[in-house]
Motif scaffolding. Structure first.
Motif, PDB file in Angstrom:
ATOM      1  N   GLU A 245       7.499  45.338  45.739  1.00  0.00           N
ATOM      2  CA  GLU A 245       7.958  46.495  44.952  1.00  0.00           C
ATOM      3  C   GLU A 245       8.099  47.728  45.846  1.00  0.00           C
ATOM      4  OE1 GLU A 245       6.318  47.109  41.054  1.00  0.00           O
ATOM      5  OE2 GLU A 245       6.560  49.284  41.209  1.00  0.00           O
ATOM      6  N   MET A 248      11.135  47.303  48.257  1.00  0.00           N
ATOM      7  CA  MET A 248      12.435  47.486  47.598  1.00  0.00           C
ATOM      8  C   MET A 248      12.654  48.949  47.231  1.00  0.00           C
ATOM      9  SD  MET A 248      12.920  43.997  45.333  1.00  0.00           S
ATOM     10  CE  MET A 248      11.309  43.847  44.567  1.00  0.00           C
ATOM     11  N   ASN A 252      15.648  51.362  48.644  1.00  0.00           N
ATOM     12  CA  ASN A 252      16.541  52.076  47.723  1.00  0.00           C
ATOM     13  C   ASN A 252      16.510  53.576  47.987  1.00  0.00           C
ATOM     14  OD1 ASN A 252      17.191  49.668  46.488  1.00  0.00           O
ATOM     15  ND2 ASN A 252      15.681  49.891  44.862  1.00  0.00           N
ATOM     16  N   GLN A 253      15.321  54.102  48.249  1.00  0.00           N
ATOM     17  CA  GLN A 253      15.225  55.543  48.444  1.00  0.00           C
ATOM     18  C   GLN A 253      15.885  55.995  49.747  1.00  0.00           C
ATOM     19  OE1 GLN A 253      11.431  58.071  48.767  1.00  0.00           O
ATOM     20  NE2 GLN A 253      12.072  58.239  46.652  1.00  0.00           N
ATOM     21  N   VAL A 276      21.016  42.809  45.998  1.00  0.00           N
ATOM     22  CA  VAL A 276      19.955  43.527  45.269  1.00  0.00           C
ATOM     23  C   VAL A 276      19.854  42.993  43.843  1.00  0.00           C
ATOM     24  CG1 VAL A 276      19.386  45.773  44.216  1.00  0.00           C
ATOM     25  CG2 VAL A 276      20.104  45.650  46.630  1.00  0.00           C
ATOM     26  N   HIS A 280      16.594  40.999  42.020  1.00  0.00           N
ATOM     27  CA  HIS A 280      15.917  41.437  40.784  1.00  0.00           C
ATOM     28  C   HIS A 280      16.020  40.370  39.700  1.00  0.00           C
ATOM     29  CE1 HIS A 280      14.563  45.414  41.921  1.00  0.00           C
ATOM     30  NE2 HIS A 280      15.721  45.637  42.510  1.00  0.00           N
ATOM     31  N   TYR A 294      13.883  42.736  48.963  1.00  0.00           N
ATOM     32  CA  TYR A 294      14.961  43.034  49.900  1.00  0.00           C
ATOM     33  C   TYR A 294      14.668  44.349  50.607  1.00  0.00           C
ATOM     34  CZ  TYR A 294      16.172  46.026  45.958  1.00  0.00           C
ATOM     35  OH  TYR A 294      16.100  46.946  44.943  1.00  0.00           O
TER      36      TYR A 294
END
Lengths: 399, 399
Positions: A245, A248, A252-253, A276, A280, A294
């Protein structure tokens, strides 16, 4: 005359480095955390030849001679450390002006494919230099001067790069969190995405983010410090769910900050986002805890993490969702068991495939399966050197 | 028996609304600013028929009967306002139970194309209701209850939706910044991107962002308040350069927050990003001040802003960079002068085209050229109503 050849690994950040607080010393805005990949699948290989017979410092990178300018700073740096060491031990220092180096380096994986080739390369160069000069120093902070993330490739397992607080950068170095043996079941799968787009270099994208993204400031001050502590705990406990978590979310950030940059720096493409989406959906299918994660660097390629028990299933599903143009050499690296996944596939086909694929064939170039590995190493098998007796590249001489 | 038909415009946010502080009352986390587009090119059209002869409330949307449930809340709301108005004026209120409404609404542009169809639709419905009931009330806060951004479609020109501070939402309404006449030279070009991907609805994406994106909190508290004031000043001064920069930055930040959402909500695709790239390169080619701006909502379509003097050049270049499959009906809306742009094209071809296109034909479905426009209006030409004498849809009866 001395000749030494070393290998150094690639590292993949799970808490991302994005933004420098000092461009010259390559000091980062925030701590980062990375996984060092096994040298057996991917590595940089560097041979250094040193002799008083050479007239100048020269470097060949991936078969092409390049200017030594960028490397001379690192050489000077290691040399100074050597002199200090000699001074402290009362040994007389050899005059640097009397000898020169020839360096030859190559990666066993495509350069510029967004697979952190410069990190492995600089780590290998600096590590090899310390062996040539026989100096016992902190290697990561010198490698950092070549390419920031290179400092994390000088250690194995999971590594933390401390941002440091000092202006001279002396406290900005890499530290091992756990060695590779700590998490032997962890598997890493790299999906190389077919892409022809000219990309924004990570150096210039990063610089533009520092200048223009307001979200980056918040990320650096508020989000990363907490995430770094959390992911270290997850790694220590081998808590895959939390590790996944955090990994990922941080990927993303990073790309979120790149989009908030002006003009935006876009590294992921539609295929990246489809990966992505797949991850999920796979996790949802497998229940309440994450089985796959990822992360994306400054390019469209994905790096996936999973536990060994899910590996063959994951790879089989990737081949269903992203069919290759040809099965030939599509899955590379560590051997993957060809598991029967009919039952799962059926479930997958019914529940998820309609919304998630299959995509048109050929979106992925190939898949590389690997695992955690150790830091750089000296290699001494016969014929291993990239430079021949006179310090010139073997490959060029063969032409 | 009363029958009234109204048109209402589409609006495009330049400072984006993303995230609710109250899901039921649809109260936003931050102020937003939008441009209202001319009704002549795009509009929602709604006919309301009311009579004591009708047995139930019914609604037809784009040719299909839908449940009245979602609309009854808005009807109740306007009705209460009517009762209060009557009470205040000492007029006797008509018993609501005695009469019912039939509503028929359609858009003259594709629904679900990411072109804010629901905003125009709800604004039209609420506006039309106030005309049918002859009630003089603040329309935007009722339209807001249908779809948040609908509140901005009840006014023309540039509009600010105040987030408000009160728990009951009474201070969360739309206010006109300037009317459409203030900036008559501003042109708006919508690029409809060919896309087949199932998309994350904006409602669910927004909710997930509020729950999971840490960057959203920072955006809401720190970035948007300052940007809102800045863009209002730019609009008042018709300072296109600043308006463009703020618009592009805020679009990027919206999509940045969507990526920071977990799992990420991705609305822009590779074509969208190619449009972004084109706009930045065009601006660079034109000198130091921005001549073109983009903004993207919860979908891949772009909305561009430019001054009228650049319009024909911009459209000619878009057709070069994103060639249509066929010229037939490719450029729609306000007529665009077919300007000779050979000189610029030459410059463009040499300087920028290699890195920016031309892309394969057919990435854009069509281009719609429009400008700022006014708020909703009652229309009364003969034959304009969507409902026939007995309150049933003309189109359905024609079948």
């Amino acid at each position: 005359m001395t000749i030494i050849t070393c290998l150094a690994p690639v590292n993949i950040a799970v808490i991302k480095y994005w933004g420098k607080r000092d461009e010259r010393l390559i000091l980062p805005l925030n701590d980062s955390v990375s996984a060092t990949l096994s040298i057996n699948q991917m590595h940089a290989k560097t041979t250094i030849f040193t002799s008083t017979d050479l007239s100048e410092d020269r470097i060949w990178l991936n078969g092409k001679e390049e200017s030594f300018d960028e490397s001379s700073r690192l050489l000077t740096c290691i040399n100074e450390k050597k002199e200090r060491e000699c001074l402290n031990s009362g040994i007389e220092t050899e005059d640097r002006s009397k000898w020169k180096v020839h360096v030859c380096s190559e990666n066993n994986f495509p350069t510029g494919a967004g697979l952190a080739s410069s990190a492995a390369g600089y780590a290998c160069f600096v590590y090899c230099l310390t062996k040539v000069l026989n100096v016992d120093c902190e290697v990561s902070s010198v490698a950092r001067l070549g390419s920031g993330s290179a400092c994390r490739s000088v250690l194995g397992g999971f590594v933390r790069w401390h941002r440091g607080l000092k202006g001279d950068g002396s406290d900005s170095f890499a530290e091992q969190i756990v060695p590779a043996e700590h998490w032997p079941t962890l598997r890493i799968v790299i999906l190389v995405v077919s892409d022809h787009k000219k990309k924004v270099s990570s150096t210039s994208g990063m610089q533009r983010s520092v200048e223009t993204s307001e979200l980056l400031k918040f990320r650096v001050s508020t989000v990363v410090p907490r995430r770094t502590e959390e992911i270290i705990k997850a790694i220590e406990r081998k808590d895959f769910h939390s590790f996944a978590e955090l990994t990922m979310k941080d990927s993303n950030q990073l790309h979120s900050v790149c989009l908030d940059t002006y003009p935006p720096a876009v590294y992921m493409n539609d295929v990246s986002h489809a990966i992505v989406d797949f991850v999920h959906k796979y996790n949802k299918l497998k229940g309440s805890s994450n089985k796959l994660a990822y992360t994306f660097d400054a390019g469209p390629n994905a790096c996936l993490f999973t536990e060994g028990e899910h590996l063959s299933e994951v790879i089989a599903l990737i081949k269903r969702v992203f069919p290759p143009l040809s099965d030939d050499n599509f899955v590379r690296g560590l051997p993957v068991q060809n598991k029967q996944i009919d039952a799962l596939c059926k479930q997958f086909d019914n529940l998820l495939l309609p919304s998630c694929g299959p995509h048109e064939p050929g979106l992925l170039k190939y898949i590389l399966s690997t695992k955690l590995g150790d830091g750089p190493t000296v290699v001494s098998e016969p014929g291993i050197h990239l430079l021949a007796d006179k310090g010139l590249p073997k490959k060029q001489l063969e032409v």
